[in-house]
Enzyme design. Structure first.
Site, short mmCIF file in Angstrom:
data_model
loop_
_atom_site.label_atom_id
_atom_site.label_comp_id
_atom_site.label_asym_id
_atom_site.label_seq_id
_atom_site.Cartn_x
_atom_site.Cartn_y
_atom_site.Cartn_z
N SER A 1 28.72 -4.97 86.31
CA SER A 1 27.62 -4.56 87.12
C SER A 1 26.90 -3.34 86.65
CB SER A 1 28.52 -5.16 88.60
OG SER A 1 28.41 -5.16 89.47
N ASP B 1 24.65 -23.18 99.09
CA ASP B 1 24.01 -21.74 98.50
C ASP B 1 23.41 -21.75 96.79
OD1 ASP B 1 24.98 -21.62 101.75
OD2 ASP B 1 26.42 -20.34 100.42
N ASP C 1 26.80 -28.97 105.76
CA ASP C 1 26.91 -29.81 104.06
C ASP C 1 28.20 -29.60 103.61
OD1 ASP C 1 27.78 -27.03 103.52
OD2 ASP C 1 26.88 -26.16 102.02
N GLU D 1 33.32 -22.01 92.84
CA GLU D 1 33.35 -21.43 94.12
C GLU D 1 34.71 -21.73 94.35
OE1 GLU D 1 31.17 -19.13 95.74
OE2 GLU D 1 31.59 -18.93 97.57
N SER E 1 23.67 -15.48 100.88
CA SER E 1 24.61 -15.68 98.86
C SER E 1 24.06 -14.57 98.19
CB SER E 1 23.75 -17.20 99.55
OG SER E 1 24.28 -17.86 100.46
N GLY F 1 27.11 -9.95 101.92
CA GLY F 1 28.51 -9.87 102.84
C GLY F 1 27.65 -9.97 103.61
N ALA F 2 26.48 -10.94 103.59
CA ALA F 2 24.79 -10.38 104.76
C ALA F 2 24.61 -12.04 104.82
CB ALA F 2 23.66 -9.67 104.27
N GLU G 1 23.83 -25.91 109.94
CA GLU G 1 25.39 -24.91 109.35
C GLU G 1 26.50 -25.65 109.14
OE1 GLU G 1 24.06 -21.71 107.36
OE2 GLU G 1 23.09 -20.95 109.41
C1 GLA Z 1 28.26 -20.91 103.44
C2 GLA Z 1 29.01 -21.70 102.31
C3 GLA Z 1 27.66 -22.91 102.55
C4 GLA Z 1 27.69 -23.50 103.99
C5 GLA Z 1 27.30 -22.43 104.85
C6 GLA Z 1 27.23 -22.76 106.77
O1 GLA Z 1 27.57 -19.95 102.93
O2 GLA Z 1 28.51 -21.20 101.23
O3 GLA Z 1 28.18 -23.36 101.30
O4 GLA Z 1 28.78 -24.14 104.70
O5 GLA Z 1 28.09 -21.32 105.01
O6 GLA Z 1 25.86 -23.08 106.47
#
Ligand code: GLA
Length: 386
Positions: free
Chosen positions: A68, A171, A36, A159, A125, A121-122, A33
């Site tokens: 949407s 993600d 990336d 993004e 992604s 929001g969970a 985590e």
């Molecule tokens: C979010 C970001 C990812 C990654 C995670 C943490 O999901 O979009 O790129 O950095 O947080 O691992």
């Protein structure tokens, strides 16, 4: 969703007939985590919860209409005049179109309807799924010749530039490039991917959604990224060849224990250790050593909580609940943090029982019912025609 009827459909979509539907999945991450954007390693995969986007070209040169169902909202834009919107969700789409145009590719007018069974929001992604799903659909509709990898990359750039979160590639990559039954060991420096069979015999992957999403998430996210960059700049003064925390190991980092501000040292220590954990986790999974893998998950959580400081009391509570509960081999917060889900590796025979126990305890503590989602590794974005 099921309650949508003809009356609530915006005028422009009354005669809509899709040419195809893009199915863009959310993702989980087993371990790795906040590594990336530090050029490190991650271990994500797509799941069986998706955003489904129905596409049709509308034979105008520049006019686009988006509806949407999830938000019950629609908007239109002109391909010659793309700019940021006040509405957050619109920026995911506008940003993607903008990035495609920047690459010298030019979609024409199109309409699309978006539906989703991915909770927002969970921390699984939904935004990456939406971005890459739009890019995937436009690529197909207008034969833009974009590879899956460039779809992931341009979605990440959307993004950064339109939404304002300086996220990494995990993600979008997982949403677009996953394979059923596999995890992706992704080297975020080279974008080399090794597909690792997700063999968790007699175990399930269970997400527990805290149902909270603290507002710190995106500002603190960008701050963490800056802190890591500051740490790298400091290390670079002595070791100019170092361009990211990926190029640092724990013993080299220790040389800077006194000179690096303590906060930056903690951040860097977490990232360097987490990269090591990802590689160890892959070995443990390959050897079927789920105890070892589980203990790496707990270490990851501790690092995120104490050194990277992106957890929150709701996530910590759900992870702590599992430590004395043998059927859970490992648990940790997942994704950016400050809310969202924990991910748990749990013996399949105990899933129901644990959901019950955890939900009751969580409800008692926070007066919120968590959402439990059993997930499995699934294929990345795909398309169906009616
Ligand atoms: C979010 C970001 C990812 C990654 C995670 C943490 O999901 O979009 O790129 O950095 O947080 O691992």
């Amino acid at each position: 969703m099921e309650n949508q009827n003809k009356e609530t459909i915006p005028e422009k979509f009354k005669d809509f007939s899709a040419e195809f539907t893009v199915h863009a999945p959310g993702r989980i991450n087993l371990i790795g985590e906040h590594t990336d954007y530090n050029n490190g390693f991650v271990l994500p995969t797509a799941i069986d919860k998706r955003i489904n986007i129905h596409f049709a070209a509308n034979s105008t040169p520049y006019s686009c209409n988006i509806y949407s169902k999830t938000y019950g909202k629609n908007f239109s834009f002109d391909l010659q005049k793309i700019s940021r919107s006040e509405e957050d969700w619109e920026n995911y789409i506008l940003g993607v179109v903008n990035e495609i145009q920047k690459r010298g590719k030019f979609p024409k007018g199109f309409d699309c309807i978006i539906e989703s069974d991915l909770p927002v929001g969970a921390g699984i992604s939904s935004s990456a799924a939406l971005e890459s799903g739009i890019a995937f659909g436009l690529n197909e509709l207008f034969d833009l010749q974009l590879s899956r990898q460039s779809i992931a990359e341009l979605s990440r750039d959307a993004e950064h530039n339109y939404v304002g979160t300086k996220c990494g590639i995990m993600d979008q990559y997982a949403s677009v490039l996953s394979k059923e039954g596999h995890l992706i060991l992704l080297d975020c420096r080279s974008l080399e991917a090794v597909y690792v069979p997700a063999t968790f015999e007699n175990h399930k992957l269970l997400l527990l959604n805290t149902m909270v999403s603290h507002s710190l998430a995106s500002s603190e996210y960008n701050t963490r990224r800056q802190e890591c960059e500051q740490a790298v700049n400091h290390i670079k003064e002595r070791y100019p060849e170092v361009n990211s925390l990926r190029e640092v190991n724990l013993s080299r980092l220790a040389e800077f224990k006194n000179s690096l501000p303590q906060l930056l040292y903690k951040r860097a220590h977490y990232v360097v250790s987490e990269n090591d954990r990802v590689l160890k986790a892959v070995e443990a999974i390959k050897q079927g050593d789920l105890e070892q893998f589980g203990s790496l998950m707990y270490d990851s959580h501790k690092g995120l909580r104490d050194n990277y400081e992106v957890s929150c009391e709701e996530l910590d509570f759900l992870v702590d609940l599992t430590t004395d509960y043998k059927p859970v081999k490992g648990a940790r917060m997942m994704g950016g943090g400050f809310g969202g889900c924990t991910i748990n590796l749990i013996e399949e025979d105990h899933v129901e029982e644990f959901i019950k126990v955890a939900s009751e305890a969580y409800r008692e503590q926070f007066n919120i019912t968590p959402e439990a989602i059993v997930v499995s590794p699934e294929q990345g974005t795909y398309l169906t025609r009616n």
